[in-house]
Design a protein around this motif. Sequence first.
Motif, PDB file in Angstrom:
ATOM      1  N   ALA A 145      -1.297  -6.500  -7.805  1.00 12.93           N
ATOM      2  CA  ALA A 145      -2.326  -6.011  -9.041  1.00 12.93           C
ATOM      3  C   ALA A 145      -1.841  -4.743  -8.697  1.00 12.93           C
ATOM      4  O   ALA A 145      -1.592  -4.168 -10.086  1.00 12.93           O
ATOM      5  N   VAL A 146      -2.193  -3.709  -8.295  1.00 17.43           N
ATOM      6  CA  VAL A 146      -2.193  -2.474  -8.256  1.00 17.43           C
ATOM      7  C   VAL A 146      -0.507  -1.801  -8.673  1.00 17.43           C
ATOM      8  O   VAL A 146      -0.436  -1.561  -9.254  1.00 17.43           O
ATOM      9  N   LEU A 147       0.496  -2.402  -8.399  1.00 18.46           N
ATOM     10  CA  LEU A 147       1.738  -2.028  -8.481  1.00 18.46           C
ATOM     11  C   LEU A 147       2.125  -2.230 -10.239  1.00 18.46           C
ATOM     12  O   LEU A 147       2.882  -1.889 -10.489  1.00 18.46           O
ATOM     13  N   VAL A 148       1.513  -3.690 -10.759  1.00 24.32           N
ATOM     14  CA  VAL A 148       1.532  -3.750 -11.755  1.00 24.32           C
ATOM     15  C   VAL A 148       1.433  -2.906 -12.983  1.00 24.32           C
ATOM     16  O   VAL A 148       1.551  -2.903 -13.636  1.00 24.32           O
ATOM     17  N   GLN A 149      -0.500  -2.747 -11.851  1.00 22.53           N
ATOM     18  CA  GLN A 149      -1.127  -1.498 -12.686  1.00 22.53           C
ATOM     19  C   GLN A 149      -0.281   0.548 -12.764  1.00 22.53           C
ATOM     20  O   GLN A 149      -0.540   0.454 -14.172  1.00 22.53           O
ATOM     21  N   LEU A 150       0.567  -0.670 -11.744  1.00 13.72           N
ATOM     22  CA  LEU A 150       1.627   1.447 -11.747  1.00 13.72           C
ATOM     23  C   LEU A 150       2.564   1.457 -12.484  1.00 13.72           C
ATOM     24  O   LEU A 150       2.548   2.172 -13.028  1.00 13.72           O
ATOM     25  N   ALA A 151       2.795   0.120 -12.702  1.00 18.39           N
ATOM     26  CA  ALA A 151       4.240   0.095 -13.970  1.00 18.39           C
ATOM     27  C   ALA A 151       3.753   0.091 -15.120  1.00 18.39           C
ATOM     28  O   ALA A 151       4.646   0.894 -15.933  1.00 18.39           O
ATOM     29  N   LEU A 152       2.678  -0.955 -15.443  1.00 14.53           N
ATOM     30  CA  LEU A 152       1.707  -0.619 -16.596  1.00 14.53           C
ATOM     31  C   LEU A 152       1.299   0.812 -17.087  1.00 14.53           C
ATOM     32  O   LEU A 152       2.112   1.536 -18.344  1.00 14.53           O
ATOM     33  N   LYS A 153       1.370   1.656 -16.459  1.00 13.57           N
ATOM     34  CA  LYS A 153       0.926   3.010 -16.474  1.00 13.57           C
ATOM     35  C   LYS A 153       2.080   3.864 -16.534  1.00 13.57           C
ATOM     36  O   LYS A 153       1.992   4.276 -17.651  1.00 13.57           O
ATOM     37  N   ALA A 154       3.005   3.439 -15.983  1.00 11.73           N
ATOM     38  CA  ALA A 154       4.844   4.167 -16.615  1.00 11.73           C
ATOM     39  C   ALA A 154       4.946   4.070 -17.772  1.00 11.73           C
ATOM     40  O   ALA A 154       5.539   5.066 -18.171  1.00 11.73           O
ATOM     41  N   LEU A 155       4.672   2.791 -18.134  1.00 14.01           N
ATOM     42  CA  LEU A 155       5.125   2.198 -19.524  1.00 14.01           C
ATOM     43  C   LEU A 155       4.516   2.244 -20.929  1.00 14.01           C
ATOM     44  O   LEU A 155       4.723   2.313 -21.753  1.00 14.01           O
ATOM     45  N   ALA A 167       0.911  -1.281  -0.184  1.00 10.11           N
ATOM     46  CA  ALA A 167      -0.142  -0.039   0.046  1.00 10.11           C
ATOM     47  C   ALA A 167       0.696   1.384   0.002  1.00 10.11           C
ATOM     48  O   ALA A 167       0.686   2.332  -0.596  1.00 10.11           O
ATOM     49  N   GLN A 168       2.135   1.352   0.893  1.00  7.59           N
ATOM     50  CA  GLN A 168       2.966   2.884   0.880  1.00  7.59           C
ATOM     51  C   GLN A 168       3.301   2.692  -0.573  1.00  7.59           C
ATOM     52  O   GLN A 168       3.175   3.335  -0.867  1.00  7.59           O
ATOM     53  N   MET A 169       3.717   1.571  -1.137  1.00 11.19           N
ATOM     54  CA  MET A 169       4.391   1.413  -2.194  1.00 11.19           C
ATOM     55  C   MET A 169       3.639   2.094  -3.649  1.00 11.19           C
ATOM     56  O   MET A 169       3.945   2.675  -4.040  1.00 11.19           O
ATOM     57  N   SER A 170       2.143   1.841  -3.250  1.00 10.07           N
ATOM     58  CA  SER A 170       1.763   2.026  -4.374  1.00 10.07           C
ATOM     59  C   SER A 170       1.741   3.847  -4.833  1.00 10.07           C
ATOM     60  O   SER A 170       1.383   4.621  -5.210  1.00 10.07           O
ATOM     61  N   LEU A 171       1.177   4.320  -3.079  1.00  6.01           N
ATOM     62  CA  LEU A 171       0.971   5.534  -2.639  1.00  6.01           C
ATOM     63  C   LEU A 171       2.321   6.063  -2.824  1.00  6.01           C
ATOM     64  O   LEU A 171       1.790   7.194  -3.760  1.00  6.01           O
ATOM     65  N   ASP A 172       3.444   6.041  -2.846  1.00  7.01           N
ATOM     66  CA  ASP A 172       4.577   6.353  -3.094  1.00  7.01           C
ATOM     67  C   ASP A 172       4.707   6.612  -4.827  1.00  7.01           C
ATOM     68  O   ASP A 172       5.045   7.708  -5.497  1.00  7.01           O
ATOM     69  N   PHE A 173       4.542   5.523  -5.494  1.00  6.07           N
ATOM     70  CA  PHE A 173       4.572   5.315  -6.808  1.00  6.07           C
ATOM     71  C   PHE A 173       3.860   6.443  -7.679  1.00  6.07           C
ATOM     72  O   PHE A 173       3.831   6.956  -8.524  1.00  6.07           O
ATOM     73  N   ARG A 174       2.012   6.323  -7.428  1.00  7.38           N
ATOM     74  CA  ARG A 174       1.930   7.010  -7.633  1.00  7.38           C
ATOM     75  C   ARG A 174       1.944   8.961  -7.683  1.00  7.38           C
ATOM     76  O   ARG A 174       1.778   9.680  -7.852  1.00  7.38           O
ATOM     77  N   ARG A 175       2.695   9.106  -5.842  1.00  4.99           N
ATOM     78  CA  ARG A 175       2.666  10.500  -6.457  1.00  4.99           C
ATOM     79  C   ARG A 175       3.549  10.688  -7.233  1.00  4.99           C
ATOM     80  O   ARG A 175       3.878  11.962  -7.159  1.00  4.99           O
ATOM     81  N   ALA A 176       4.789   9.639  -7.419  1.00  7.25           N
ATOM     82  CA  ALA A 176       6.292  10.383  -7.849  1.00  7.25           C
ATOM     83  C   ALA A 176       5.788  10.271  -9.398  1.00  7.25           C
ATOM     84  O   ALA A 176       5.739  11.166 -10.121  1.00  7.25           O
ATOM     85  N   MET A 177       4.387   9.460  -9.547  1.00 10.43           N
ATOM     86  CA  MET A 177       4.643   9.831 -11.522  1.00 10.43           C
ATOM     87  C   MET A 177       3.707  10.526 -11.743  1.00 10.43           C
ATOM     88  O   MET A 177       3.051  10.831 -13.098  1.00 10.43           O
ATOM     89  N   ALA A 178       2.899  11.474 -10.762  1.00  9.53           N
ATOM     90  CA  ALA A 178       1.902  12.481 -10.907  1.00  9.53           C
ATOM     91  C   ALA A 178       1.834  13.247 -12.004  1.00  9.53           C
ATOM     92  O   ALA A 178       3.015  14.324 -11.925  1.00  9.53           O
TER      93      ALA A 178
END
Length: 189
Positions: free
Chosen positions: A119-129, A63-74
């Motif tokens: 799966a949330v982390l995978v979706q964030l990685a897909l969004k980054a890519l 959950a913390q990683m997901s939050l950190d990734f969302r913030r970083a990628m905004a």
Amino acid sequence: MARIGLNLTTLILAATEIADNQGLEAVTLAYLAKKLKIQSPSLYNHVNGLPDLRRQLALSGLAQMSLDFRRAMADKSGDEAVEAFSYAYLAFARAHPGLYEATQRAAEPDDIEMKEAGAVLVQLALKALEGYGLKGDEAIHAVRGIRSMLHGFASLERQGGFGLKLDLDVTFRQLIHTFLEGTKAINTK
């Protein structure tokens, strides 16, 4: 009866502190109880043993990683999104080595909550890519590639595997750049 003020969040915070300072293997029910100045059986009001405590740690870390990734990628896309994702990943692994280790456990086949958190982390990685035009299996291969690259770097760094006196941040930047160039080349074939 549960001790007033003692709840799952308190347990996870204390267990995270132990994991980050002494390693995930140091997180035991006995050590956690000692840290919290309670009797070990009191922990069972909140977790179903050590495997459940470590599962809760993993969920908290994801959950913390997901939050950190969302913030970083905004508001970022393309190279900037991948770079932001990558730096957030490494920053989390550096700041929370024990919690990071907890996130690396595979979900049990029937553990829907863990699967969804992963799966949330995978979706964030897909969004980054997504700016690279990768679809289907190509996109999943790229996610596996970036995860392998980031986990490998973070793990080697944590274990002292980079013995030469060169700036690791320069190495990391070059690694990301090489990944990006390779990912761009996939679509030019």
